[in-house]
Design an enzyme around this catalytic site. Structure first.
Site, PDB file in Angstrom:
ATOM      1  N   GLU A 197       0.587  -0.885   0.331  1.00 21.96           N
ATOM      2  CA  GLU A 197       0.435   0.045  -0.011  1.00 21.96           C
ATOM      3  C   GLU A 197       0.535   1.272  -0.204  1.00 21.96           C
ATOM      4  O   GLU A 197       0.214   2.289   0.808  1.00 21.96           O
ATOM      5  CB  GLU A 197      -0.785   0.063   1.179  1.00 21.96           C
ATOM      6  CG  GLU A 197      -0.301   0.093   2.439  1.00 21.96           C
ATOM      7  CD  GLU A 197      -0.268  -1.522   2.676  1.00 21.96           C
ATOM      8  OE1 GLU A 197       0.227  -1.690   4.728  1.00 21.96           O
ATOM      9  OE2 GLU A 197       0.362  -2.604   2.456  1.00 21.96           O
TER      10      GLU A 197
ATOM     11  N   HIS B  22      -8.688  -4.158  -1.063  1.00 25.72           N
ATOM     12  CA  HIS B  22      -7.898  -4.062   0.590  1.00 25.72           C
ATOM     13  C   HIS B  22      -6.762  -2.975   0.313  1.00 25.72           C
ATOM     14  O   HIS B  22      -6.291  -2.345   1.709  1.00 25.72           O
ATOM     15  CB  HIS B  22      -6.887  -5.391   0.983  1.00 25.72           C
ATOM     16  CG  HIS B  22      -5.750  -5.462   1.548  1.00 25.72           C
ATOM     17  ND1 HIS B  22      -6.666  -6.501   2.567  1.00 25.72           N
ATOM     18  CD2 HIS B  22      -4.534  -5.647   1.913  1.00 25.72           C
ATOM     19  CE1 HIS B  22      -5.563  -6.823   3.774  1.00 25.72           C
ATOM     20  NE2 HIS B  22      -4.916  -5.317   3.216  1.00 25.72           N
ATOM     21  N   GLU B  23      -6.153  -2.343  -0.420  1.00 23.03           N
ATOM     22  CA  GLU B  23      -4.825  -1.942  -0.661  1.00 23.03           C
ATOM     23  C   GLU B  23      -5.710  -0.675  -0.361  1.00 23.03           C
ATOM     24  O   GLU B  23      -4.701   0.648  -0.372  1.00 23.03           O
ATOM     25  CB  GLU B  23      -3.942  -1.548  -2.087  1.00 23.03           C
ATOM     26  CG  GLU B  23      -3.304  -3.472  -2.113  1.00 23.03           C
ATOM     27  CD  GLU B  23      -3.169  -4.188  -0.719  1.00 23.03           C
ATOM     28  OE1 GLU B  23      -1.766  -2.907  -0.346  1.00 23.03           O
ATOM     29  OE2 GLU B  23      -2.142  -5.259  -0.788  1.00 23.03           O
TER      30      GLU B  23
ATOM     31  N   HIS C 120      -5.882   0.584   3.040  1.00 19.71           N
ATOM     32  CA  HIS C 120      -5.360   1.086   3.372  1.00 19.71           C
ATOM     33  C   HIS C 120      -5.064   2.040   3.753  1.00 19.71           C
ATOM     34  O   HIS C 120      -3.951   3.112   4.842  1.00 19.71           O
ATOM     35  CB  HIS C 120      -4.044   0.114   2.713  1.00 19.71           C
ATOM     36  CG  HIS C 120      -3.671  -1.053   3.703  1.00 19.71           C
ATOM     37  ND1 HIS C 120      -2.875  -1.167   5.181  1.00 19.71           N
ATOM     38  CD2 HIS C 120      -2.620  -2.016   2.971  1.00 19.71           C
ATOM     39  CE1 HIS C 120      -2.743  -2.531   5.201  1.00 19.71           C
ATOM     40  NE2 HIS C 120      -2.347  -3.421   4.880  1.00 19.71           N
TER      41      HIS C 120
ATOM     42  N   GLU D   4      -4.096  -4.373   9.444  1.00 23.03           N
ATOM     43  CA  GLU D   4      -4.335  -5.048   8.910  1.00 23.03           C
ATOM     44  C   GLU D   4      -5.442  -6.056   9.066  1.00 23.03           C
ATOM     45  O   GLU D   4      -6.898  -5.819   7.857  1.00 23.03           O
ATOM     46  CB  GLU D   4      -3.411  -6.500   8.507  1.00 23.03           C
ATOM     47  CG  GLU D   4      -2.030  -6.437   8.052  1.00 23.03           C
ATOM     48  CD  GLU D   4      -2.293  -5.528   6.353  1.00 23.03           C
ATOM     49  OE1 GLU D   4      -3.084  -5.603   5.917  1.00 23.03           O
ATOM     50  OE2 GLU D   4      -1.060  -4.745   6.045  1.00 23.03           O
TER      51      GLU D   4
ATOM     52  N   ASP E 121       9.729 -10.586   9.069  1.00 18.01           N
ATOM     53  CA  ASP E 121       9.067 -11.248   8.460  1.00 18.01           C
ATOM     54  C   ASP E 121       9.083 -12.618   9.068  1.00 18.01           C
ATOM     55  O   ASP E 121       8.139 -13.276   7.973  1.00 18.01           O
ATOM     56  CB  ASP E 121      10.140 -11.403   7.441  1.00 18.01           C
ATOM     57  CG  ASP E 121      10.564  -9.699   6.766  1.00 18.01           C
ATOM     58  OD1 ASP E 121       9.324  -9.156   6.697  1.00 18.01           O
ATOM     59  OD2 ASP E 121      11.496  -9.740   6.456  1.00 18.01           O
TER      60      ASP E 121
ATOM     61  N   TYR F 189      -4.424 -10.479  10.109  1.00 15.65           N
ATOM     62  CA  TYR F 189      -5.813  -9.581   8.802  1.00 15.65           C
ATOM     63  C   TYR F 189      -6.778 -10.759   9.330  1.00 15.65           C
ATOM     64  O   TYR F 189      -7.921  -9.904   9.351  1.00 15.65           O
ATOM     65  CB  TYR F 189      -4.975 -10.975   7.427  1.00 15.65           C
ATOM     66  CG  TYR F 189      -3.827 -10.298   6.693  1.00 15.65           C
ATOM     67  CD1 TYR F 189      -3.810  -9.221   5.537  1.00 15.65           C
ATOM     68  CD2 TYR F 189      -1.931 -10.039   7.643  1.00 15.65           C
ATOM     69  CE1 TYR F 189      -2.899  -9.137   4.767  1.00 15.65           C
ATOM     70  CE2 TYR F 189      -1.603  -9.480   7.038  1.00 15.65           C
ATOM     71  CZ  TYR F 189      -1.965  -9.124   5.531  1.00 15.65           C
ATOM     72  OH  TYR F 189      -0.393  -8.378   5.278  1.00 15.65           O
TER      73      TYR F 189
END
Length: 617
Positions: A271, A295-296, A299, A318, A375, A383
């Site tokens: 995003e 979704h993006e 954001h 998220e 990560d 989410y």
């Protein structure tokens, strides 16, 4: 708002804060290095400040100048994933509220974890090299010395020198370009981001890009081989933007452009403000995967405008974004469709909990990331567990219209700020002050601070899911003699989304006999499907059912694109199949030098392969 420490950053952001970043960058494809000069406007948050600490990772620092005066600096001990702190001695003490400009001259290294350098042969056009960044979560420090924490937001201005035949784009508004006065073969591209952003939203791409305008504030960019396909696929972008604005208020970023990256991009989308990055695996040909764009877009409010203060509170970004994404889908298609997406999300959550283990603390909605690489912690948990919690609260507090009123007020209250879960929770109690009795019945500890699945499953409208359940149960219960009862008509009335759900349901059952997946291929021909979500689940199902003929197809999909959502599960399934394990490891080792650094690291862990010293070509 609460003061917190970010376990993923060295930067002492409670003593000083970067307000503005002025960048001069030179992108050198020959040596895969960016030469940089970063001028940081820093405001002291305390009296008698004598030292600054910035995040760096694999940067070569040449010189530091403070208000025009060269000063001493040192790099601390290198941490396994956080890099090394850059400690800068100030020539004189700073008092609270005082600004100072710190200029750092540096070079990146070819190992910069935020960057992927692609040679021409790995691009669609095969003629020019390509560079793209991915700074989330803590990789900005590998391209700019910074306070690499979402707790700090800054504006930025950038001047980027690139070969004149290429196009440069950033997570900012384009501010013109001119010939590079130091090299006639190059040009300087200028960018301005006037809305403060956290470091992870800094983004840069340089490549042979073309564009198509698809709306009043949206241009699609990609290599020319994909640009027309992308323009069609994302043609609904403006209606999604308008729907989001109707739900939660004005879009503050001006431009909303989309960039389709090369296949090695490890995420569905990123995003970056003014320039969302997306994977080419979204190009299904029928707009069926455009929910990633929703979704993006979401954001732009949930994450970019109101931001998690540390990555331990990632669900604030998220979970709210998935909630808003599905509200957009509900408005554009139907409320049944919103519930159907939620049903699929619950399945994704069960899959992630199963992968981590139900007692793994990384399945907490708010996990501890002390000495944990963000990560490695990344999954669908923030989410989908986050969405499930918000969906549950919506149902408890009066329904979708009432709850979106809360969401809009929440975004207005915390706009341009970074917050933690307690800030959100306190606002929730304040907004629903007439429903505190309901909130007091919520099992907060079980939702927030306990591993595994949520304590309560929300109620879903199953209208669109029931056809998927019925077909999956037919296959699960079918004896060998029943296989002739299946035919292509079974799928005729199922949308792409329902076909994805059908396969996802089968992945939750005991593996089918090989005879069943062979018959499924005969009647449904899933091998020919372009939709990446369908294809990935189908190939996982085939490998799980031990169909050897699917091994080369699964390896091909695992390596021809690098989206972690597909690549990691495919490699894991192959590794768990004894007849595919050795070939999976060999294939990974062969492709690892061409993979995105984050993908190479995570897949290597999945396959129990030692990390490479370098991911150079």
């Amino acid at each position: 708002m609460a003061e917190v420490v970010d376990p993923s950053s060295f930067a002492a952001f409670r003593s000083c804060r970067i307000k503005h970043l002025n960048l001069k960058l030179r992108v050198d494809f020959a040596i895969r290095v960016i030469g940089g000069r970063a001028a940081l406007t820093i405001e002291s948050q305390q009296d008698e400040l004598r030292e600054l600490v910035l995040d760096t990772k694999d940067l070569k620092i040449h010189k530091v100048v403070v208000n025009g005066q060269e000063t001493n600096f040192s790099l601390g001990e290198t941490h396994s994933f956080k890099g090394a702190p850059l400690k800068i001695t100030l020539p004189c003490e700073l008092m609270r509220g005082q600004d100072v400009i710190v200029e750092v001259s540096y070079d990146t290294t070819p190992q910069a974890s935020a960057l992927q350098w692609l040679p021409p042969e790995l691009t669609a056009g095969k003629k020019h090299p390509y560079l793209f960044s991915q700074c989330q979560a803590i990789h900005c420090r590998s391209i700019v010395p910074c306070q690499d924490t979402p707790s700090v937001k800054q504006t930025y201005y950038a001047q980027v020198s690139v070969p004149k035949e290429l196009v440069a784009l950033m997570s900012a508004v384009h501010d013109g370009e001119a010939p590079d006065p130091e090299d006639s073969s190059r040009k300087i591209c200028r960018f301005k981001q006037s809305v403060p952003i956290p470091s992870y939203l800094l983004a840069l791409v340089v490549g042979p890009l073309e564009s198509r305008k698809i709306g009043p504030r949206t241009t699609v960019w990609s290599e020319k081989e994909l640009v027309d396909e992308a323009a069609y696929e994302f043609g609904e972008t403006e209606s999604m933007l308008q729907t989001a604005e109707d739900l939660v208020g004005p879009y503050v970023w001006g431009q909303y452009d989309l960039l389709v990256l090369p296949p090695s991009f490890p995420y569905g989308g990123m995003e970056n403000p003014c320039l969302t990055f997306v994977t080419p695996t979204l190009l299904a040909g029928d707009r069926s995967l455009s929910n990633v764009i929703a979704h993006e877009i979401a954001h732009s409010w949930t994450g970019n405008l109101v931001t998690n203060k540390t990555w331990e509170h990632f669900w604030l970004n998220e979970g709210h974004t998935v909630y808003l994404e599905r509200r957009i889908g509900g408005r554009l298609f139907s409320e049944q469709f919103r519930h159907f997406q939620a049903v699929g999300g619950w399945k994704e959550l069960k899959d992630s909990v199963g992968t981590f283990g139900a007692q793994n603390p990384l399945t907490n909605l708010v996990p501890s990331l002390n000495e944990v690489d963000p990560d490695v912690a990344y999954s669908s948990i923030p989410y989908e567990k986050g969405f499930a919690f918000l969906f549950y609260l919506e149902q408890q507090l009066g329904g979708p219209d009432i709850f979106v009123g809360f969401l809009k007020a929440y975004l207005h209250a915390f706009a341009y700020k970074s917050i933690i879960t307690d800030d959100w929770k306190n606002f929730l109690y304040s907004y629903f002050k007439d429903k505190v009795d309901i909130l007091e019945k919520v099992n907060w500890k079980a939702w927030m601070d306990s591993p595994g699945m949520p304590p309560i499953k929300p109620e879903y409208d199953m209208t669109l899911a029931n056809a998927c359940i019925a077909l999956s149960q037919r296959w699960s219960k079918a004896a060998h003699c029943d296989l002739c009862s299946f035919n292509a008509e079974d799928l005729k009335k199922l949308s792409s989304h329902q076909r994805i759900e059908f396969l996802a349901l089968l992945l939750q059952e005991e593996p089918l006999p090989v005879s069943h997946v062979k018959r499924m291929q005969e009647v449904y021909n899933f091998n020919a499907v372009k939709n990446s979500e369908i294809r990935a689940r189908w190939l996982r199902l085939c490998i799980r059912c031990r169909w050897e003929e699917a091994i080369p197809l699964a390896l091909k999909m695992a390596t021809e694109q690098g989206r972690l959502k597909f690549t990691r599960p495919l490699f894991r399934e192959l590794y768990n199949f004894d007849k595919a394990r050795d070939e999976a490891v060999r294939t990974f080792l062969r492709h690892r030098p061409f993979m995105h650094p984050v993908s190479a690291m995570l897949v290597g862990k999945d396959l129990k392969v030692e990390p490479a010293h370098s991911t150079s070509f």
